[in-house]
Design a protein around this motif. Structure first.
Motif, PDB file in Angstrom:
ATOM      1  N   ILE A   8      29.439  33.238  46.807  1.00  0.00           N
ATOM      2  CA  ILE A   8      30.719  33.637  47.389  1.00  0.00           C
ATOM      3  C   ILE A   8      31.688  33.849  46.235  1.00  0.00           C
ATOM      4  O   ILE A   8      31.952  32.921  45.465  1.00  0.00           O
ATOM      5  N   ILE A   9      32.187  35.079  46.102  1.00  0.00           N
ATOM      6  CA  ILE A   9      33.070  35.420  44.987  1.00  0.00           C
ATOM      7  C   ILE A   9      34.473  35.693  45.507  1.00  0.00           C
ATOM      8  O   ILE A   9      34.661  36.575  46.364  1.00  0.00           O
ATOM      9  N   LEU A  10      35.449  34.941  45.027  1.00  0.00           N
ATOM     10  CA  LEU A  10      36.847  35.243  45.325  1.00  0.00           C
ATOM     11  C   LEU A  10      37.165  36.555  44.626  1.00  0.00           C
ATOM     12  O   LEU A  10      36.982  36.685  43.412  1.00  0.00           O
ATOM     13  N   ASN A  11      37.685  37.529  45.389  1.00  0.00           N
ATOM     14  CA  ASN A  11      37.718  38.906  44.895  1.00  0.00           C
ATOM     15  C   ASN A  11      39.109  39.535  45.013  1.00  0.00           C
ATOM     16  O   ASN A  11      39.259  40.661  45.455  1.00  0.00           O
ATOM     17  N   ASN A  12      40.122  38.786  44.605  1.00  0.00           N
ATOM     18  CA  ASN A  12      41.472  39.336  44.621  1.00  0.00           C
ATOM     19  C   ASN A  12      42.171  39.034  43.292  1.00  0.00           C
ATOM     20  O   ASN A  12      43.208  38.361  43.255  1.00  0.00           O
ATOM     21  N   PRO A  13      41.599  39.518  42.182  1.00  0.00           N
ATOM     22  CA  PRO A  13      42.139  39.147  40.866  1.00  0.00           C
ATOM     23  C   PRO A  13      43.559  39.622  40.625  1.00  0.00           C
ATOM     24  O   PRO A  13      44.295  39.004  39.859  1.00  0.00           O
ATOM     25  N   LYS A  14      43.966  40.712  41.280  1.00  0.00           N
ATOM     26  CA  LYS A  14      45.332  41.209  41.088  1.00  0.00           C
ATOM     27  C   LYS A  14      46.368  40.195  41.569  1.00  0.00           C
ATOM     28  O   LYS A  14      47.497  40.178  41.075  1.00  0.00           O
TER      29      LYS A  14
END
Length: 297
Positions: A49-55
């Protein structure tokens, strides 16, 4: 070189992610379609599970928490799921709650929903029957630090840092303190909470907040090696052991021994418990059923 072979044998999907952009498939669908807040991949018993909101520094917004909860819960009881790894895209693992959701404009009811959902996700990580590993390469603060403190195992790079800076914006990290205060000594937790000063990966290791510190280039290799070792064990035995550990840690010594002793007897009654003993006696590798079936009453 042997470790590279380990990755090639067991985790082909994850090796592929090193060579091509992780989300290239979603980009092909539509240039206007927003990328998901989290990405879920699964192969050979290991769910990534990858957290995918780096902005937005992978902030644990209500939407992010909902997505994370869904990724954890999906087929959680399936025998095909053996371990979960939570990681993040970008230089920040997670900066914690999205402060824009915590203004007066949102109101008390919304704020309550945010913290109730966050609590649900954190307790879910500890209550789910498979181990949850955090793979950290960067900054984990506030509820992001709470997230890693809630995981069963944490592997972090040397450059990673951990903190609870809420005090500096007028919001004491009371909910992160629940998980962090159960992971590190009380006085260490209070210094983190009262000053907001981050601690290094080495200090986090020293105080028990994380399990292992590795060079950045070895992070995925080391994390997957742990996950693969878990996959070589019996799922129901792991589930029983994890649940018992969590339960007895909140009990006094005598009650904890009473709980653990009963569970040891229950463990011996499992089909996989007896298979493991027989395999040891017969000097062979066990053949796990991965089913919570009893060998005897």
């Amino acid at each position: 070189m042997a470790s590279r072979g380990l990755l090639c044998r067991g985790v082909g999907v994850f090796q592929l992610s090193r060579k091509v952009p992780l989300l290239s498939a979603s980009r092909c669908c539509s240039q206007t379609e927003p990328e998901p807040l989290t990405v879920k991949l699964q192969n050979n018993g290991i769910r990534r599970i990858i957290l995918n909101n780096p902005k937005k520094r992978n902030a644990l917004s209500l939407s992010m928490l909902d997505s994370l909860r869904e990724n954890i819960l999906t087929d959680a009881d399936s025998e095909d799921l053996r371990v979960i790894i939570i990681s993040a895209k970008g230089p920040v693992f997670s900066s914690g709650h999205d402060l824009r959701e915590l203004t007066s404009a949102q109101g008390r009811e919304y704020h309550t929903k945010v913290f109730d959902t966050c609590t649900e996700v954190m307790t879910l990580i500890q209550d789910i029957p498979v181990p949850v590993i955090a793979m950290v390469n960067g900054v984990a603060t506030a509820a992001g630090c709470q997230l890693i403190a809630s995981c069963d195992i944490v592997v972090a790079t040397e450059k990673s840092t951990f903190g609870t800076p809420g005090i500096n914006v007028g919001l004491f990290c009371s909910t992160p303190a629940v998980a962090i205060g159960r992971a590190v000594p009380r006085k260490v937790a209070m210094e983190m909470l009262l000053t907001g000063t981050p601690i290094s990966a080495q200090d986090a290791l020293l105080h028990g907040l994380i399990s292992k510190v590795v060079p950045e280039q070895r992070l995925e290799e080391e994390t997957l090696a742990i996950a693969q070792r878990v996959c070589r064990t019996s799922r129901p035995v792991v589930a029983l052991g994890k649940a018992t550990f969590q339960r007895q840690m909140s009990q006094g010594r005598d009650a904890a021994y009473a709980t653990a002793s009963k569970v040891m007897v229950d463990n011996l009654a499992l089909r996989d418990g007896q298979e493991g003993i027989r395999a040891f006696i017969e000097k062979r590798k066990p053949v796990w059923s991965h089913k919570a079936e009893k060998a005897h009453d």
